[in-house]
Design an enzyme around this catalytic site. Structure first.
Site, mmCIF file in Angstrom:
data_model
loop_
_atom_site.group_PDB
_atom_site.id
_atom_site.type_symbol
_atom_site.label_atom_id
_atom_site.label_comp_id
_atom_site.label_asym_id
_atom_site.label_seq_id
_atom_site.Cartn_x
_atom_site.Cartn_y
_atom_site.Cartn_z
ATOM 1 N N ASP A 10 2.996 -2.280 1.645
ATOM 2 C CA ASP A 10 2.079 -2.620 2.755
ATOM 3 C C ASP A 10 0.841 -3.226 2.114
ATOM 4 O OD1 ASP A 10 1.293 -0.164 1.617
ATOM 5 O OD2 ASP A 10 0.307 0.488 3.466
ATOM 6 N N HIS A 244 -3.245 3.667 -6.765
ATOM 7 C CA HIS A 244 -2.115 4.555 -6.528
ATOM 8 C C HIS A 244 -0.757 3.932 -6.825
ATOM 9 C CE1 HIS A 244 -5.162 6.894 -4.425
ATOM 10 N NE2 HIS A 244 -5.383 5.874 -3.619
#
Length: 317
Positions: A10, A244
Site C-alpha cells: 500500500d 517498517h
C-alpha cells in the site's frame, strides 16, 4: 536468479523502500507487485508503486492493482486510512519523485496472485506489507494457492507497540477480517514482523545522509523518503525512524535481521476498543497451537548496513 518474491503493498514511504530493496538486491527476483488500499487509497498506492519502479529503472516489474476496500466494509466503504495532518504523516499522498511513465497491468491483483501461484513450478515467497485484503480474497478464490508459497512474510501487528489505536497496528486494523483469514490459511511458514521489531530497527539521519551520498536513484529516493519519516517521528524518536516494510525484505536475504518466536496469534475483529489487535500469546505453556514465527526484536545496525549496500547498486540493464 534469486529467491522468487511477490510484494503486496500500500505504497507510502516505507513500502517504497521495501520495493526498491526487493527490486535491486541480487539475491531476490521480484516477480511482481500487487497494490492494495491502505496508507492512501488504491489509486495512489498504485501510482506511487509505479513511480518507484520507474525511478530506479525497473519499469518491467509488473504492477497489478488490487482490492480498494476492506473485505468486510462495516462502515468504511472508502477504506481505513491514517487520520493525520500533513506535518505528522510519514507517507503523503504522492511520493516526492516524478510521476510514472508506465502503467499498471490490466490483470488485477487477485487474478494475478491466483494465476501465478497456480502455475508456478517453483516456490514463491509472498510478502504483504499492507492490509491483507488482496491475500484474503485470493485465498477465498482458491485456498490451495497457499501451498505454492514457501513463506508468507507479513508486516503487521504488535505485542507491546501499536500505532493507529491503543490496541492495534495499522495494517491489521485496516482489514482485521482479512488478517484473520490469512492467519488461518494453510501456509507452510508464516512470519509476522511486528511493530515491536521494526521499532528496534530505527534508521537514523546519518544513514539518510550516507544513502543520499551514494548518488544512485535508489539512494536518493530512500534518503528522501526516510527523512520524511524522521520528521514525522521526531516527537518519539529524535533523529531516527522505523522503516517498517523494508525489515521484511531485508529478512529475505538476512534472516538474522530479526529475532522470532513461534507463537499463537489471533486477530480481534469484534470489540470496538480492540479491533485489529494481534493477540500474541507469549506464555511458555500456551494451549493454542503456534501459527506464526513472530518477530519482536531486530538488529538495527544490520538493517542500516543492508540498506547502504543494496542501494549502492544500479538496476540491471
Amino acid at each position: 536468479m534469486g529467491r522468487k518474491v511477490i510484494l503486496d503493498v500500500d505504497t507510502g514511504t516505507d513500502d517504497a523502500v521495501a520495493i526498491m530493496f526487493a527490486a535491486l538486491h541480487p539475491e531476490l527476483d521480484l516477480l511482481g507487485v500487487t497494490t492494495v488500499n491502505g496508507n492512501v487509497p488504491l489509486e495512489n498506492t498504485t501510482d506511487n508503486t509505479l513511480r518507484v519502479l520507474d525511478w530506479i529503472g525497473c519499469p518491467d516489474v509488473p504492477v497489478h492493482p488490487g482490492v480498494p476496500h476492506p473485505i468486510a466494509l462495516f462502515g468504511f466503504p472508502g477504506g481505513r486510512h491514517f487520520d493525520t495532518d500533513d506535518e505528522h504523516d510519514p507517507h503523503g499522498t504522492a511520493l516526492p519523485i516524478p510521476a510514472p511513465r508506465t502503467a499498471a497491468r490490466d490483470t488485477g491483483a487477485v487474478e494475478y496472485l491466483v494465476e501465478t501461484l497456480r502455475a508456478t513450478t517453483e516456490p514463491i515467497t509472498l510478502v504483504p506489507v499492507g492490509p491483507l485484503s488482496n491475500i484474503a480474497t485470493a485465498l477465498a478464490v482458491d485456498p490451495t494457492v497457499a501451498g505454492a508459497v514457501d513463506e508468507l512474510v507479513v508486516m503487521g501487528g504488535g505485542h507491546t507497540v501499536t500505532n493507529v489505536t491503543a490496541s492495534a497496528e495499522f495494517n491489521i486494523w485496516a482489514d482485521p477480517e482479512a488478517a484473520n483469514v490469512v492467519l488461518s490459511a494453510d501456509f507452510t511458514r508464516r512470519t509476522l514482523v511486528t511493530l515491536d521489531a521494526t521499532h528496534r530497527a530505527l534508521v537514523p539521519q546519518r544513514t539518510c545522509d550516507a544513502l543520499d551520498a551514494l548518488g544512485t536513484p535508489a539512494g536518493t529516493a530512500a534518503a528522501r523518503f526516510i527523512a520524511r519519516r524522521i520528521g514525522a517521528y521526531e516527537q518519539t524518536a529524535v533523529g531516527a525512524a522505523p522503516v517498517h516494510d523494508v525489515v521484511c525484505t531485508a529478512y529475505l536475504v538476512a534472516p538474522e535481521v530479526i529475532s522470532t518466536q513461534h507463537l499463537p496469534v489471533v486477530v480481534e475483529t469484534a470489540s470496538p476498543l480492540t479491533v485489529g489487535r494481534t493477540v500474541i500469546d507469549t506464555r511458555p505453556h500456551a494451549k493454542a497451537e503456534p501459527n506464526a514465527h513472530v518477530a519482536l526484536d531486530a538488529d538495527a545496525q544490520l538493517l542500516n548496513d543492508l540498506l547502504l549496500a543494496t542501494f549502492a547498486r544500479e538496476a540491471a540493464s
